[in-house]
Design a protein around this motif. Structure first.
Motif, PDB file in Angstrom:
ATOM      1  N   PRO A  87       3.739   1.690   5.012  1.00  0.00           N
ATOM      2  CA  PRO A  87       3.405   0.301   4.700  1.00  0.00           C
ATOM      3  C   PRO A  87       4.453  -0.695   5.185  1.00  0.00           C
ATOM      4  CG  PRO A  87       4.475   1.283   2.808  1.00  0.00           C
ATOM      5  CD  PRO A  87       4.481   2.333   3.895  1.00  0.00           C
ATOM      6  N   GLY A  88       5.402  -0.252   6.029  1.00  0.00           N
ATOM      7  CA  GLY A  88       6.484  -1.143   6.434  1.00  0.00           C
ATOM      8  C   GLY A  88       6.009  -2.416   7.086  1.00  0.00           C
ATOM      9  N   ASP A  89       5.025  -2.285   8.007  1.00  0.00           N
ATOM     10  CA  ASP A  89       4.483  -3.463   8.684  1.00  0.00           C
ATOM     11  C   ASP A  89       3.179  -3.946   8.060  1.00  0.00           C
ATOM     12  OD1 ASP A  89       6.555  -3.468  10.617  1.00  0.00           O
ATOM     13  OD2 ASP A  89       5.509  -1.897  11.735  1.00  0.00           O
ATOM     14  N   VAL A  90       2.342  -3.004   7.684  1.00  0.00           N
ATOM     15  CA  VAL A  90       1.016  -3.323   7.146  1.00  0.00           C
ATOM     16  C   VAL A  90       0.699  -2.382   5.994  1.00  0.00           C
ATOM     17  CG1 VAL A  90      -1.460  -3.475   7.622  1.00  0.00           C
ATOM     18  CG2 VAL A  90       0.184  -4.140   9.382  1.00  0.00           C
ATOM     19  N   SER A  91       0.236  -2.940   4.890  1.00  0.00           N
ATOM     20  CA  SER A  91      -0.277  -2.146   3.774  1.00  0.00           C
ATOM     21  C   SER A  91      -1.789  -2.005   3.918  1.00  0.00           C
ATOM     22  CB  SER A  91       0.055  -2.813   2.435  1.00  0.00           C
ATOM     23  OG  SER A  91       1.432  -2.760   2.155  1.00  0.00           O
TER      24      SER A  91
END
Length: 363
Positions: free
Chosen positions: A297-301
């Protein structure tokens, strides 16, 4: 004195042989002939052997099992029908999970399961009318009015899952899609996400890609409509404009999901979180993100919906809105076997299962 067949009394060659023909040819009553096949222990051995010999000479293989079961009124089996190819039961994660629960329940009760093809309109009536079952579970009957009507004509117990019909007399088991979707959106908003996008299951039989407001208003599939409404209600409460979360429709397969993802991220400010209307398309979407070097989830959850087993074993594991599949299956089997009767629409609640695919957005 040995028993003898009565000559010249059998049916003509090529005619359908019935039990009464065997009895007449063997010179015994129809009741005695019936006992030879159903209760052989009550018939004297020489009579039994004589009747069986005559039956063999006439080409009679015994009473119809189907007819006997139908006369008894119960066959201890559940028919499961869907307006999908039969492969749907094995390939779709949601259907596969549901069938796993139904099968386990039927195993525990010593009951059988029959898959009934309802995809071919020309064979639909025959397939439903000829199925040797005590009742039916009808899956995914969005737009399946003909399936429901033909099943009603069979006058056996039945229950429908995921139906959009306005007829409140149809016994239906479903989940509260609006509140379930709202849970998903509230979770992401609570983490701090404001740039959201919606990855949609089918809204209608035609379409795909980013949906306009007019297309959303014209959507015919109630499950998708209800889920987008649930997302919107959470956004309304948080003061996030509905129009800020673009809706991308898929055909619920890998190719259309990847196309939707490409369109979703072809903008200067892509979403930081995705609301997927099923675990299946959420996993397809996650695959696209990883292929393009976008961290979860670092860039997108991403949040799914359904709670299929594949979501728990994915890497990262999928946050999802879980349907009570075991309870749905139990209620459906009970209704199909006539153990209980579902009155109108019985709606079950979902629950949010938080896993590794969601986290707060970057600052």
């Amino acid at each position: 004195m040995a028993l003898k067949s009565k000559s010249g009394v059998g049916p003509k060659f090529g005619a359908s042989i019935r039990l009464k023909d065997v009895a007449k040819a063997a010179g015994v009553s129809q009741g005695t002939a019936s006992n030879v096949f159903s209760k052989p222990e009550v018939v004297r051995e020489e009579v039994r052997e004589h009747v069986l010999t005559v039956a063999k000479e006439l080409g009679y293989g015994g009473p119809s099992v189907t007819g006997r079961l139908l006369r008894q009124g119960k066959v201890n089996a559940v028919g499961v029908a869907a307006i999908q190819p039969l492969s749907y039961f094995f390939e779709d994660p949601w259907a596969r999970q549901l069938m796993s629960h139904i099968s386990a329940i039927c195993d525990a009760r010593g009951a059988g399961v029959a898959l009934v093809s309802a995809l071919n309109d020309e064979r639909l009536a025959w397939n439903i009318q000829s199925a040797l079952v005590d009742g039916f579970v009808l899956l995914c009957v969005e737009g399946g009015d003909a399936l429901v009507e033909i099943t009603r004509q069979r006058q056996l117990p039945y229950v429908a899952l995921a139906i959009a019909a306005s007829d409140q007399s149809i016994p239906t088991i479903g989940v509260d899609n609006v509140s379930g979707a709202r849970l998903a959106a509230e979770h992401l908003i609570g983490l701090g996400h404001r740039r959201l996008a919606i990855l949609s299951t089918m809204m209608s039989h035609d379409g795909g890609g980013r949906m306009s407001e007019a297309q959303l208003e014209a959507a015919t599939f109630s499950t998708s409509r209800d889920r987008v409404l649930g997302y919107w209600l959470a956004m309304d409460a948080a003061g996030i404009p509905r129009t800020s979360a673009a809706v991308f429709e898929t055909r619920e397969d890998e190719a259309s999901t990847h196309d939707a993802m490409a369109e979703m991220f072809a903008v200067s400010e892509p979403p930081t979180a995705i609301l997927a209307m099923s675990d299946k398309i959420a996993l397809y979407g996650a695959d696209w993100l990883m292929r393009h070097g976008i961290a979860i989830p670092g860039d997108v959850s991403i949040v799914g919906f359904d709670g299929v087993p594949e979501g728990a074993t994915a890497r990262p594991s999928l946050t999802t809105v879980e349907q009570p599949m075991a309870e749905i299956a139990r209620l459906a089997v009970d209704a199909a076997l006539g153990v209980t009767h579902v009155e109108g629409r019985q709606m079950l609640q979902t629950r949010l299962v938080v896993r590794e695919s969601t986290a707060p957005p970057h600052a």
